[in-house]
Structure formats: structure tokens, C-alpha cells
Design a protein around this motif. Structure first.
Motif, PDB file in Angstrom:
ATOM      1  N   ALA A 159       0.832  -1.204   0.000  1.00  0.00           N
ATOM      2  CA  ALA A 159       0.000   0.000   0.000  1.00  0.00           C
ATOM      3  C   ALA A 159       0.866   1.254   0.000  1.00  0.00           C
ATOM      4  O   ALA A 159       0.569   2.233  -0.690  1.00  0.00           O
ATOM      5  CB  ALA A 159      -0.939   0.000   1.203  1.00  0.00           C
ATOM      6  N   LEU A 160       1.956   1.221   0.758  1.00  0.00           N
ATOM      7  CA  LEU A 160       2.868   2.360   0.799  1.00  0.00           C
ATOM      8  C   LEU A 160       3.543   2.583  -0.554  1.00  0.00           C
ATOM      9  O   LEU A 160       3.674   3.726  -1.013  1.00  0.00           O
ATOM     10  CB  LEU A 160       3.914   2.153   1.895  1.00  0.00           C
ATOM     11  N   LEU A 161       3.959   1.509  -1.210  1.00  0.00           N
ATOM     12  CA  LEU A 161       4.565   1.637  -2.535  1.00  0.00           C
ATOM     13  C   LEU A 161       3.568   2.184  -3.555  1.00  0.00           C
ATOM     14  O   LEU A 161       3.913   3.052  -4.369  1.00  0.00           O
ATOM     15  CB  LEU A 161       5.111   0.290  -2.998  1.00  0.00           C
ATOM     16  N   LEU A 162       2.356   1.675  -3.533  1.00  0.00           N
ATOM     17  CA  LEU A 162       1.340   2.177  -4.459  1.00  0.00           C
ATOM     18  C   LEU A 162       1.006   3.646  -4.189  1.00  0.00           C
ATOM     19  O   LEU A 162       0.823   4.434  -5.112  1.00  0.00           O
ATOM     20  CB  LEU A 162       0.075   1.334  -4.372  1.00  0.00           C
ATOM     21  N   ALA A 163       0.939   4.018  -2.908  1.00  0.00           N
ATOM     22  CA  ALA A 163       0.656   5.414  -2.562  1.00  0.00           C
ATOM     23  C   ALA A 163       1.804   6.316  -2.999  1.00  0.00           C
ATOM     24  O   ALA A 163       1.576   7.438  -3.504  1.00  0.00           O
ATOM     25  CB  ALA A 163       0.413   5.551  -1.062  1.00  0.00           C
ATOM     26  N   GLY A 164       3.033   5.861  -2.845  1.00  0.00           N
ATOM     27  CA  GLY A 164       4.176   6.639  -3.288  1.00  0.00           C
ATOM     28  C   GLY A 164       4.197   6.813  -4.792  1.00  0.00           C
ATOM     29  O   GLY A 164       4.487   7.906  -5.306  1.00  0.00           O
ATOM     30  N   GLN A 165       3.879   5.756  -5.503  1.00  0.00           N
ATOM     31  CA  GLN A 165       3.816   5.838  -6.958  1.00  0.00           C
ATOM     32  C   GLN A 165       2.703   6.785  -7.400  1.00  0.00           C
ATOM     33  O   GLN A 165       2.909   7.624  -8.287  1.00  0.00           O
ATOM     34  CB  GLN A 165       3.574   4.453  -7.543  1.00  0.00           C
TER      35      GLN A 165
ATOM     36  N   ILE B 234       1.876  14.514  -8.188  1.00  0.00           N
ATOM     37  CA  ILE B 234       2.556  15.736  -7.765  1.00  0.00           C
ATOM     38  C   ILE B 234       3.656  16.147  -8.739  1.00  0.00           C
ATOM     39  O   ILE B 234       3.690  17.284  -9.208  1.00  0.00           O
ATOM     40  CB  ILE B 234       3.121  15.570  -6.339  1.00  0.00           C
ATOM     41  N   VAL B 235       4.540  15.217  -9.066  1.00  0.00           N
ATOM     42  CA  VAL B 235       5.707  15.570  -9.885  1.00  0.00           C
ATOM     43  C   VAL B 235       5.350  15.651 -11.365  1.00  0.00           C
ATOM     44  O   VAL B 235       5.711  16.607 -12.048  1.00  0.00           O
ATOM     45  CB  VAL B 235       6.855  14.565  -9.644  1.00  0.00           C
ATOM     46  N   LYS B 236       4.657  14.668 -11.863  1.00  0.00           N
ATOM     47  CA  LYS B 236       4.352  14.616 -13.298  1.00  0.00           C
ATOM     48  C   LYS B 236       3.084  15.370 -13.667  1.00  0.00           C
ATOM     49  O   LYS B 236       2.825  15.597 -14.841  1.00  0.00           O
ATOM     50  CB  LYS B 236       4.217  13.161 -13.755  1.00  0.00           C
ATOM     51  N   GLY B 237       2.255  15.722 -12.687  1.00  0.00           N
ATOM     52  CA  GLY B 237       1.033  16.467 -12.965  1.00  0.00           C
ATOM     53  C   GLY B 237      -0.056  15.641 -13.611  1.00  0.00           C
ATOM     54  O   GLY B 237      -0.950  16.178 -14.263  1.00  0.00           O
ATOM     55  N   ALA B 238      -0.024  14.336 -13.424  1.00  0.00           N
ATOM     56  CA  ALA B 238      -1.036  13.463 -14.007  1.00  0.00           C
ATOM     57  C   ALA B 238      -2.297  13.480 -13.148  1.00  0.00           C
ATOM     58  O   ALA B 238      -2.272  13.867 -11.978  1.00  0.00           O
ATOM     59  CB  ALA B 238      -0.506  12.040 -14.106  1.00  0.00           C
TER      60      ALA B 238
ATOM     61  N   PRO C 115     -16.737   2.060 -16.675  1.00  0.00           N
ATOM     62  CA  PRO C 115     -15.330   1.788 -16.981  1.00  0.00           C
ATOM     63  C   PRO C 115     -14.541   3.031 -17.400  1.00  0.00           C
ATOM     64  O   PRO C 115     -13.324   3.055 -17.279  1.00  0.00           O
ATOM     65  CB  PRO C 115     -15.395   0.765 -18.115  1.00  0.00           C
ATOM     66  N   GLU C 116     -15.223   4.068 -17.855  1.00  0.00           N
ATOM     67  CA  GLU C 116     -14.507   5.282 -18.268  1.00  0.00           C
ATOM     68  C   GLU C 116     -13.873   6.005 -17.082  1.00  0.00           C
ATOM     69  O   GLU C 116     -12.983   6.824 -17.261  1.00  0.00           O
ATOM     70  CB  GLU C 116     -15.440   6.248 -19.023  1.00  0.00           C
ATOM     71  N   LEU C 117     -14.309   5.690 -15.874  1.00  0.00           N
ATOM     72  CA  LEU C 117     -13.712   6.301 -14.698  1.00  0.00           C
ATOM     73  C   LEU C 117     -12.259   5.859 -14.519  1.00  0.00           C
ATOM     74  O   LEU C 117     -11.423   6.620 -14.027  1.00  0.00           O
ATOM     75  CB  LEU C 117     -14.511   5.924 -13.439  1.00  0.00           C
ATOM     76  N   PHE C 118     -11.937   4.655 -14.964  1.00  0.00           N
ATOM     77  CA  PHE C 118     -10.590   4.115 -14.783  1.00  0.00           C
ATOM     78  C   PHE C 118      -9.705   4.290 -15.997  1.00  0.00           C
ATOM     79  O   PHE C 118      -8.531   3.986 -15.952  1.00  0.00           O
ATOM     80  CB  PHE C 118     -10.647   2.642 -14.404  1.00  0.00           C
ATOM     81  N   SER C 119     -10.253   4.741 -17.106  1.00  0.00           N
ATOM     82  CA  SER C 119      -9.416   4.933 -18.288  1.00  0.00           C
ATOM     83  C   SER C 119      -8.744   6.297 -18.231  1.00  0.00           C
ATOM     84  O   SER C 119      -9.278   7.255 -17.703  1.00  0.00           O
ATOM     85  CB  SER C 119     -10.250   4.806 -19.561  1.00  0.00           C
ATOM     86  N   ALA C 120      -7.551   6.348 -18.771  1.00  0.00           N
ATOM     87  CA  ALA C 120      -6.786   7.605 -18.713  1.00  0.00           C
ATOM     88  C   ALA C 120      -7.025   8.479 -19.914  1.00  0.00           C
ATOM     89  O   ALA C 120      -7.426   8.184 -20.926  1.00  0.00           O
ATOM     90  CB  ALA C 120      -5.305   7.280 -18.618  1.00  0.00           C
TER      91      ALA C 120
END
Length: 98
Positions: free
Chosen positions: A25-31, A37-41, A93-98
Motif C-alpha cells: 500500500a505504501l509503494l502504491l501510494a508513493g507511486q 505531484i511531480v508529473k502532474g497526471a 469503466p470510463e472512470l478508470f481509463s486515462a
């Protein structure tokens, strides 16, 4: 005769598995935080559900052995969060698509 639910959901917590879930969970939260924050996604909402489910499972497994009912309740809550991820994925499903 104990039921299968009692054996699986309300069994004694395992600290190793709890550590694995909490680290995941910590790794996923960090990713997630890095990309937002950094990439602005935009945040990936499916990842947020996975983080919540893994964190709840990790907390449930980290409880002392005397609190089997609390661990079982947290496990059931984690299952509900992860199942809701599947339901939302099928309904919108559109909620999860980028």
C-alpha cells in the motif's frame, strides 16, 4: 463444526502478511503521489481503491491475536472496498481509463 468464513476471515492475524500488505500500500501510494505531484497526471482512481484495500488488510493482519473480531471486520471491509472496485469498473469503466 466451524464454517469456512470463520476459518478464513476470523483466523489469527499474521504479521508477515500484514507487513507485505502495508508495504504494498505504501509503494502504491508513493507511486500515485509521484505521478500526481511531480508529473502532474490525474489520479488513477483504481489505484486509490487498491491502496485502501491493501492498507485495511495490512492493518487487520497487524492487530494482536486477541483481537480476531476486529481483524475480521477489517478484512471484510477490505473485501468490500476491492469488490466495489470491480463493480465500479463494470458500471462506469470510463472512470478508470486515462
Amino acid at each position: 463444526m466451524p464454517s469456512m468464513v470463520d476459518e478464513l476471515v476470523f483466523s489469527e492475524p499474521s504479521r508477515r502478511i500484514g507487513l507485505v500488505f502495508l508495504c504494498g500500500a505504501l509503494l502504491l501510494a508513493g507511486q500515485q503521489g509521484y505521478y500526481v505531484i511531480v508529473k502532474g497526471a490525474t489520479p488513477f482512481y483504481g489505484g486509490l481503491f487498491l491502496i485502501a484495500g491493501m492498507a485495511l488488510s495490512g492493518i487487520a493482519e497487524s492487530l494482536p491475536k486477541s483481537q480476531r473480531r476486529a481483524a475480521g471486520a477489517l478484512r471484510l471491509t477490505a473485501i468490500a472496498v476491492l469488490v466495489s472496485l470491480l463493480v465500479i469498473g463494470f458500471v462506469t469503466p470510463e472512470l478508470f481509463s486515462a
